[in-house]
Design a protein around this motif. Sequence first.
Motif, PDB file in Angstrom:
ATOM      1  N   TYR A 187     -38.428  20.388  41.273  1.00 16.30           N
ATOM      2  CA  TYR A 187     -37.051  20.143  40.739  1.00 16.30           C
ATOM      3  C   TYR A 187     -35.970  19.675  41.965  1.00 16.30           C
ATOM      4  N   TYR A 229     -37.291  15.485  34.126  1.00 12.45           N
ATOM      5  CA  TYR A 229     -36.519  16.420  34.571  1.00 12.45           C
ATOM      6  C   TYR A 229     -35.814  17.200  33.548  1.00 12.45           C
ATOM      7  N   PRO A 230     -35.724  18.430  33.362  1.00 12.75           N
ATOM      8  CA  PRO A 230     -34.638  19.155  32.543  1.00 12.75           C
ATOM      9  C   PRO A 230     -33.282  18.825  32.504  1.00 12.75           C
ATOM     10  N   GLY A 231     -32.646  18.444  31.264  1.00  9.97           N
ATOM     11  CA  GLY A 231     -31.281  17.920  31.197  1.00  9.97           C
ATOM     12  C   GLY A 231     -30.293  19.072  31.727  1.00  9.97           C
ATOM     13  N   ASP A 232     -30.720  20.261  31.228  1.00 12.79           N
ATOM     14  CA  ASP A 232     -29.842  21.490  31.251  1.00 12.79           C
ATOM     15  C   ASP A 232     -29.918  22.239  32.578  1.00 12.79           C
ATOM     16  N   PHE A 233     -30.876  21.706  33.620  1.00 14.63           N
ATOM     17  CA  PHE A 233     -31.108  22.383  34.992  1.00 14.63           C
ATOM     18  C   PHE A 233     -30.323  21.831  35.863  1.00 14.63           C
ATOM     19  N   SER A 234     -29.529  22.721  36.592  1.00 17.44           N
ATOM     20  CA  SER A 234     -28.785  22.525  37.716  1.00 17.44           C
ATOM     21  C   SER A 234     -29.198  23.068  38.814  1.00 17.44           C
ATOM     22  N   TYR A 238     -28.398  27.037  39.382  1.00 16.43           N
ATOM     23  CA  TYR A 238     -29.365  27.864  39.501  1.00 16.43           C
ATOM     24  C   TYR A 238     -29.162  28.876  40.645  1.00 16.43           C
TER      25      TYR A 238
END
Length: 343
Positions: A187, A229-234, A238
Amino acid sequence: MPGRAKKDATRGLRLNMIIDWLNKKTPYGGVTVKELAERFEVSERQIYRDLSAIENYLRVPLVRQETGKTVRVGIKAGYLPGLSPQTATVIFLSLLQQKGSALSGHLNEIKDALVSTLFKYHYDPKELAVEKLQKRIHIVEETLAEPEKVGGLFNALVQAIKDSHRVKIWYYTTHSGEETERVVEPYGLICKHQNWYLVGRCLKRNDIRVFRIDQIKDIFPYTTERFEYPGDFSLSGYMASSWGVINDGKVCRVLLKFNKRVAHRVKNVLYHPSQKIEEELPDGSTLVSFEVCGIVEMVGWLFQWGDMVEVLEPRWLREEMRAMAERVANVYQKREVNDQPDV
Protein backbone atom coordinates in the motif's frame (compact mmCIF):
# COMPACT_ATOMS: atom_id res chain seq x y z
CA MET A 1 16.35 54.11 -23.23
CA PRO A 2 14.64 53.76 -19.83
CA GLY A 3 11.33 52.71 -21.39
CA ARG A 4 12.96 49.88 -23.34
CA ALA A 5 14.90 48.62 -20.31
CA LYS A 6 11.71 48.47 -18.26
CA LYS A 7 9.91 46.64 -21.07
CA ASP A 8 12.75 44.11 -21.39
CA ALA A 9 12.74 43.53 -17.65
CA THR A 10 8.98 42.95 -17.70
CA ARG A 11 9.29 40.43 -20.51
CA GLY A 12 12.21 38.70 -18.79
CA LEU A 13 10.11 38.32 -15.66
CA ARG A 14 7.21 36.95 -17.72
CA LEU A 15 9.48 34.39 -19.42
CA ASN A 16 10.66 33.09 -16.06
CA MET A 17 7.09 32.95 -14.80
CA ILE A 18 6.02 31.02 -17.92
CA ILE A 19 8.84 28.51 -17.37
CA ASP A 20 7.82 28.10 -13.75
CA TRP A 21 4.18 27.57 -14.74
CA LEU A 22 5.08 25.08 -17.48
CA ASN A 23 7.23 23.18 -15.01
CA LYS A 24 4.28 22.89 -12.62
CA LYS A 25 1.72 21.94 -15.28
CA THR A 26 3.80 19.53 -17.41
CA PRO A 27 3.15 16.47 -15.17
CA TYR A 28 -0.58 17.13 -15.66
CA GLY A 29 -0.44 17.28 -19.46
CA GLY A 30 0.94 20.81 -19.97
CA VAL A 31 -1.02 23.99 -20.67
CA THR A 32 -2.61 25.49 -23.77
CA VAL A 33 -1.36 28.66 -25.47
CA LYS A 34 -4.75 30.23 -24.82
CA GLU A 35 -4.46 29.50 -21.08
CA LEU A 36 -0.99 31.04 -21.01
CA ALA A 37 -2.24 34.16 -22.79
CA GLU A 38 -5.08 34.55 -20.31
CA ARG A 39 -2.88 33.92 -17.30
CA PHE A 40 -0.22 36.46 -18.28
CA GLU A 41 -2.63 38.92 -19.91
CA VAL A 42 -0.94 39.08 -23.31
CA SER A 43 -1.97 37.99 -26.79
CA GLU A 44 -1.55 34.42 -28.02
CA ARG A 45 0.86 35.77 -30.67
CA GLN A 46 3.01 37.19 -27.85
CA ILE A 47 2.94 33.82 -26.07
CA TYR A 48 4.23 32.15 -29.25
CA ARG A 49 7.10 34.69 -29.35
CA ASP A 50 7.81 34.05 -25.67
CA LEU A 51 7.87 30.28 -26.18
CA SER A 52 10.32 30.74 -29.05
CA ALA A 53 12.58 32.84 -26.81
CA ILE A 54 12.39 30.24 -24.06
CA GLU A 55 13.50 27.52 -26.46
CA ASN A 56 16.09 29.37 -28.52
CA TYR A 57 17.66 31.76 -26.01
CA LEU A 58 17.03 30.23 -22.60
CA ARG A 59 17.65 26.71 -23.91
CA VAL A 60 14.61 25.17 -22.20
CA PRO A 61 13.37 22.24 -24.32
CA LEU A 62 9.63 22.31 -24.95
CA VAL A 63 7.16 19.83 -26.41
CA ARG A 64 3.96 20.78 -28.26
CA GLN A 65 0.82 18.79 -28.90
CA GLU A 66 -1.66 20.05 -31.49
CA THR A 67 -5.30 18.97 -31.45
CA GLY A 68 -7.13 20.88 -34.14
CA LYS A 69 -6.52 24.55 -33.39
CA THR A 70 -5.52 23.91 -29.79
CA VAL A 71 -1.79 23.84 -28.97
CA ARG A 72 -0.76 22.37 -25.63
CA VAL A 73 2.78 23.04 -24.37
CA GLY A 74 4.95 21.32 -21.78
CA ILE A 75 8.60 20.98 -20.80
CA LYS A 76 10.50 18.07 -22.29
CA ALA A 77 11.07 15.15 -19.91
CA GLY A 78 14.42 15.19 -18.17
CA TYR A 79 14.75 18.96 -18.00
CA LEU A 80 15.50 20.45 -14.58
CA PRO A 81 14.85 24.16 -14.09
CA GLY A 82 17.67 26.36 -12.85
CA LEU A 83 17.85 26.77 -9.10
CA SER A 84 19.61 29.35 -7.02
CA PRO A 85 22.83 28.23 -5.28
CA GLN A 86 21.01 28.49 -1.95
CA THR A 87 18.17 26.20 -3.04
CA ALA A 88 20.57 23.73 -4.65
CA THR A 89 22.61 23.65 -1.44
CA VAL A 90 19.51 22.64 0.51
CA ILE A 91 18.86 19.82 -1.98
CA PHE A 92 22.49 18.75 -1.74
CA LEU A 93 22.41 18.63 2.07
CA SER A 94 19.19 16.61 1.91
CA LEU A 95 21.01 14.07 -0.26
CA LEU A 96 23.88 13.86 2.22
CA GLN A 97 21.38 13.05 4.95
CA GLN A 98 20.45 9.85 3.09
CA LYS A 99 24.01 8.48 3.21
CA GLY A 100 23.93 4.90 4.47
CA SER A 101 20.15 4.58 4.00
CA ALA A 102 18.10 2.62 1.47
CA LEU A 103 18.30 5.66 -0.84
CA SER A 104 22.08 5.93 -0.85
CA GLY A 105 22.79 3.60 -3.79
CA HIS A 106 22.84 6.34 -6.42
CA LEU A 107 23.86 9.20 -4.12
CA ASN A 108 27.05 10.19 -5.94
CA GLU A 109 25.36 9.85 -9.33
CA ILE A 110 22.53 12.14 -8.21
CA LYS A 111 24.99 14.61 -6.70
CA ASP A 112 26.96 14.83 -9.95
CA ALA A 113 23.75 15.25 -11.97
CA LEU A 114 22.60 17.95 -9.59
CA VAL A 115 25.81 19.92 -9.90
CA SER A 116 26.18 19.56 -13.66
CA THR A 117 22.53 20.14 -14.58
CA LEU A 118 21.65 22.92 -12.19
CA PHE A 119 24.80 24.96 -12.47
CA LYS A 120 26.39 24.41 -15.87
CA TYR A 121 24.55 27.30 -17.58
CA HIS A 122 24.13 29.87 -14.86
CA TYR A 123 26.55 29.21 -12.03
CA ASP A 124 30.08 28.06 -11.49
CA PRO A 125 30.01 24.94 -9.27
CA LYS A 126 33.18 26.21 -7.59
CA GLU A 127 31.19 29.05 -6.10
CA LEU A 128 29.00 26.51 -4.33
CA ALA A 129 32.11 24.56 -3.25
CA VAL A 130 30.10 21.35 -2.82
CA GLU A 131 33.10 19.16 -2.19
CA LYS A 132 34.40 21.54 0.46
CA LEU A 133 30.94 21.75 1.97
CA GLN A 134 30.61 17.97 2.07
CA LYS A 135 33.82 17.71 4.13
CA ARG A 136 32.41 20.18 6.65
CA ILE A 137 29.11 18.37 7.18
CA HIS A 138 29.01 15.33 9.46
CA ILE A 139 25.78 13.36 9.64
CA VAL A 140 25.24 11.41 12.87
CA GLU A 141 22.84 8.64 11.92
CA GLU A 142 22.57 4.88 12.01
CA THR A 143 23.70 3.39 8.69
CA LEU A 144 22.77 0.17 6.97
CA ALA A 145 25.40 -2.56 6.75
CA GLU A 146 24.42 -3.20 3.10
CA PRO A 147 22.74 -0.02 1.82
CA GLU A 148 23.04 -0.97 -1.87
CA LYS A 149 21.31 -4.32 -1.35
CA VAL A 150 18.52 -2.74 0.69
CA GLY A 151 18.29 0.02 -1.94
CA GLY A 152 17.64 -2.58 -4.62
CA LEU A 153 14.80 -4.09 -2.58
CA PHE A 154 13.46 -0.59 -1.92
CA ASN A 155 13.36 0.20 -5.66
CA ALA A 156 11.50 -3.04 -6.36
CA LEU A 157 8.90 -2.15 -3.71
CA VAL A 158 8.46 1.38 -5.09
CA GLN A 159 7.77 -0.09 -8.53
CA ALA A 160 5.28 -2.58 -7.07
CA ILE A 161 3.47 0.25 -5.25
CA LYS A 162 3.33 2.34 -8.43
CA ASP A 163 1.99 -0.56 -10.51
CA SER A 164 -0.19 -2.17 -7.78
CA HIS A 165 1.59 -5.53 -8.08
CA ARG A 166 1.63 -8.16 -5.37
CA VAL A 167 5.06 -9.18 -4.07
CA LYS A 168 6.40 -12.22 -2.29
CA ILE A 169 8.86 -11.31 0.46
CA TRP A 170 11.17 -13.34 2.65
CA TYR A 171 11.06 -11.54 5.98
CA TYR A 172 13.10 -11.90 9.16
CA THR A 173 10.76 -11.63 12.15
CA THR A 174 12.52 -10.16 15.18
CA HIS A 175 10.43 -11.62 18.00
CA SER A 176 10.66 -15.22 16.69
CA GLY A 177 14.11 -14.99 15.13
CA GLU A 178 12.77 -16.82 12.07
CA GLU A 179 12.52 -16.03 8.38
CA THR A 180 8.96 -16.18 7.06
CA GLU A 181 7.56 -16.13 3.55
CA ARG A 182 4.71 -13.71 2.85
CA VAL A 183 2.69 -12.48 -0.13
CA VAL A 184 1.87 -8.81 0.33
CA GLU A 185 -0.23 -6.20 -1.46
CA PRO A 186 1.98 -3.12 -0.97
CA TYR A 187 0.00 0.00 0.00
CA GLY A 188 2.78 2.46 0.81
CA LEU A 189 6.03 3.33 2.58
CA ILE A 190 6.84 4.91 5.94
CA CYS A 191 10.14 6.52 6.89
CA LYS A 192 11.19 6.85 10.54
CA HIS A 193 14.69 7.99 11.52
CA GLN A 194 16.06 7.13 8.06
CA ASN A 195 14.60 3.61 8.30
CA TRP A 196 11.99 2.61 5.72
CA TYR A 197 8.96 0.40 6.30
CA LEU A 198 6.48 -1.24 3.93
CA VAL A 199 2.78 -1.05 4.77
CA GLY A 200 0.55 -3.55 3.02
CA ARG A 201 -2.05 -6.26 3.33
CA CYS A 202 -0.46 -9.59 4.21
CA LEU A 203 -2.42 -12.37 2.48
CA LYS A 204 -1.20 -14.88 5.08
CA ARG A 205 -2.69 -12.85 7.96
CA ASN A 206 -5.44 -11.24 5.85
CA ASP A 207 -4.69 -7.97 7.60
CA ILE A 208 -2.54 -4.85 7.24
CA ARG A 209 1.02 -5.35 8.45
CA VAL A 210 4.18 -3.24 8.64
CA PHE A 211 7.53 -4.66 7.48
CA ARG A 212 10.92 -3.07 8.09
CA ILE A 213 12.62 -3.05 4.68
CA ASP A 214 16.15 -3.85 5.87
CA GLN A 215 14.72 -7.04 7.42
CA ILE A 216 13.37 -8.16 4.03
CA LYS A 217 15.85 -10.71 2.72
CA ASP A 218 14.51 -10.95 -0.82
CA ILE A 219 11.59 -9.90 -3.01
CA PHE A 220 9.81 -11.54 -5.91
CA PRO A 221 7.37 -9.23 -7.71
CA TYR A 222 4.27 -10.83 -9.24
CA THR A 223 4.14 -8.44 -12.19
CA THR A 224 1.10 -10.19 -13.66
CA GLU A 225 -0.91 -10.09 -10.42
CA ARG A 226 -2.43 -6.67 -9.85
CA PHE A 227 -4.52 -5.77 -6.82
CA GLU A 228 -7.11 -3.08 -6.26
CA TYR A 229 -5.90 -0.37 -3.89
CA PRO A 230 -8.68 0.02 -1.29
CA GLY A 231 -10.54 3.28 -1.84
CA ASP A 232 -11.24 3.70 1.88
CA PHE A 233 -7.57 3.34 2.92
CA SER A 234 -5.39 6.35 3.70
CA LEU A 235 -1.77 5.84 4.71
CA SER A 236 -1.64 9.14 6.61
CA GLY A 237 -4.96 8.31 8.28
CA TYR A 238 -3.76 4.81 9.20
CA MET A 239 -0.62 6.22 10.82
CA ALA A 240 -2.21 9.34 12.36
CA SER A 241 -2.33 8.08 15.97
CA SER A 242 0.70 5.77 15.85
CA TRP A 243 3.64 6.75 18.00
CA GLY A 244 6.01 5.10 15.53
CA VAL A 245 5.16 2.61 12.77
CA ILE A 246 2.85 0.28 14.72
CA ASN A 247 -0.91 0.77 14.67
CA ASP A 248 -2.45 -1.64 17.17
CA GLY A 249 -5.72 0.29 17.20
CA LYS A 250 -5.51 1.02 20.94
CA VAL A 251 -5.37 4.81 21.30
CA CYS A 252 -4.42 5.82 24.82
CA ARG A 253 -3.76 9.11 26.64
CA VAL A 254 -0.22 9.32 27.99
CA LEU A 255 0.67 12.01 30.52
CA LEU A 256 4.36 12.75 31.13
CA LYS A 257 6.23 15.03 33.51
CA PHE A 258 9.41 16.46 31.97
CA ASN A 259 12.14 17.67 34.35
CA LYS A 260 12.92 21.40 34.17
CA ARG A 261 16.31 20.59 32.58
CA VAL A 262 14.64 19.13 29.48
CA ALA A 263 11.24 20.84 29.55
CA HIS A 264 12.39 23.30 26.88
CA ARG A 265 12.72 20.44 24.36
CA VAL A 266 9.02 19.61 24.32
CA LYS A 267 8.31 23.28 23.76
CA ASN A 268 10.62 23.35 20.72
CA VAL A 269 10.08 19.86 19.25
CA LEU A 270 6.79 18.23 18.28
CA TYR A 271 7.31 14.52 18.96
CA HIS A 272 3.76 13.62 17.88
CA PRO A 273 0.88 15.56 16.28
CA SER A 274 -1.24 15.05 19.42
CA GLN A 275 1.40 16.57 21.73
CA LYS A 276 -0.12 19.08 24.15
CA ILE A 277 1.44 21.17 26.92
CA GLU A 278 -0.95 20.61 29.84
CA GLU A 279 0.75 22.63 32.56
CA GLU A 280 4.00 24.36 33.46
CA LEU A 281 4.69 23.71 37.15
CA PRO A 282 6.29 26.14 39.63
CA ASP A 283 9.46 24.02 39.89
CA GLY A 284 10.08 24.46 36.13
CA SER A 285 8.91 20.99 35.09
CA THR A 286 6.21 20.58 32.42
CA LEU A 287 3.27 18.21 32.03
CA VAL A 288 2.77 16.99 28.45
CA SER A 289 0.08 14.69 27.08
CA PHE A 290 -0.16 12.51 23.98
CA GLU A 291 -3.04 10.55 22.40
CA VAL A 292 -1.26 7.60 20.75
CA CYS A 293 -1.41 3.94 19.85
CA GLY A 294 1.48 1.51 19.40
CA ILE A 295 2.78 2.48 22.85
CA VAL A 296 5.18 -0.47 22.82
CA GLU A 297 7.40 1.72 20.62
CA MET A 298 7.04 4.63 23.02
CA VAL A 299 8.60 2.66 25.89
CA GLY A 300 12.06 2.69 24.32
CA TRP A 301 11.81 6.42 23.65
CA LEU A 302 10.77 7.11 27.25
CA PHE A 303 13.65 5.04 28.60
CA GLN A 304 16.15 7.19 26.69
CA TRP A 305 15.18 10.16 28.90
CA GLY A 306 16.28 8.34 32.05
CA ASP A 307 15.20 10.20 35.19
CA MET A 308 14.36 13.34 33.20
CA VAL A 309 10.85 12.07 32.43
CA GLU A 310 8.22 10.48 34.67
CA VAL A 311 5.14 8.65 33.38
CA LEU A 312 2.04 9.80 35.31
CA GLU A 313 -0.64 8.11 33.18
CA PRO A 314 -1.66 5.43 32.33
CA ARG A 315 -0.79 3.44 35.43
CA TRP A 316 0.12 0.29 33.52
CA LEU A 317 2.73 2.20 31.49
CA ARG A 318 4.13 3.70 34.69
CA GLU A 319 4.47 0.17 36.12
CA GLU A 320 6.09 -1.05 32.90
CA MET A 321 8.72 1.71 33.09
CA ARG A 322 9.39 0.89 36.74
CA ALA A 323 9.76 -2.82 35.96
CA MET A 324 12.07 -2.09 33.04
CA ALA A 325 14.27 0.11 35.24
CA GLU A 326 14.50 -2.73 37.76
CA ARG A 327 15.45 -5.23 35.06
CA VAL A 328 18.20 -2.94 33.77
CA ALA A 329 19.48 -2.31 37.32
CA ASN A 330 19.46 -6.10 37.80
CA VAL A 331 21.74 -6.60 34.82
CA TYR A 332 24.34 -4.23 36.22
CA GLN A 333 23.97 -5.54 39.75
CA LYS A 334 24.66 -9.10 38.59
CA ARG A 335 27.71 -7.89 36.70
CA GLU A 336 29.10 -6.19 39.80
CA VAL A 337 28.56 -9.35 41.89
CA ASN A 338 30.27 -11.54 39.28
CA ASP A 339 33.20 -9.14 39.06
CA GLN A 340 33.91 -9.31 42.82
CA PRO A 341 37.40 -10.73 43.54
CA ASP A 342 37.63 -14.07 45.31
CA VAL A 343 38.48 -13.79 49.03
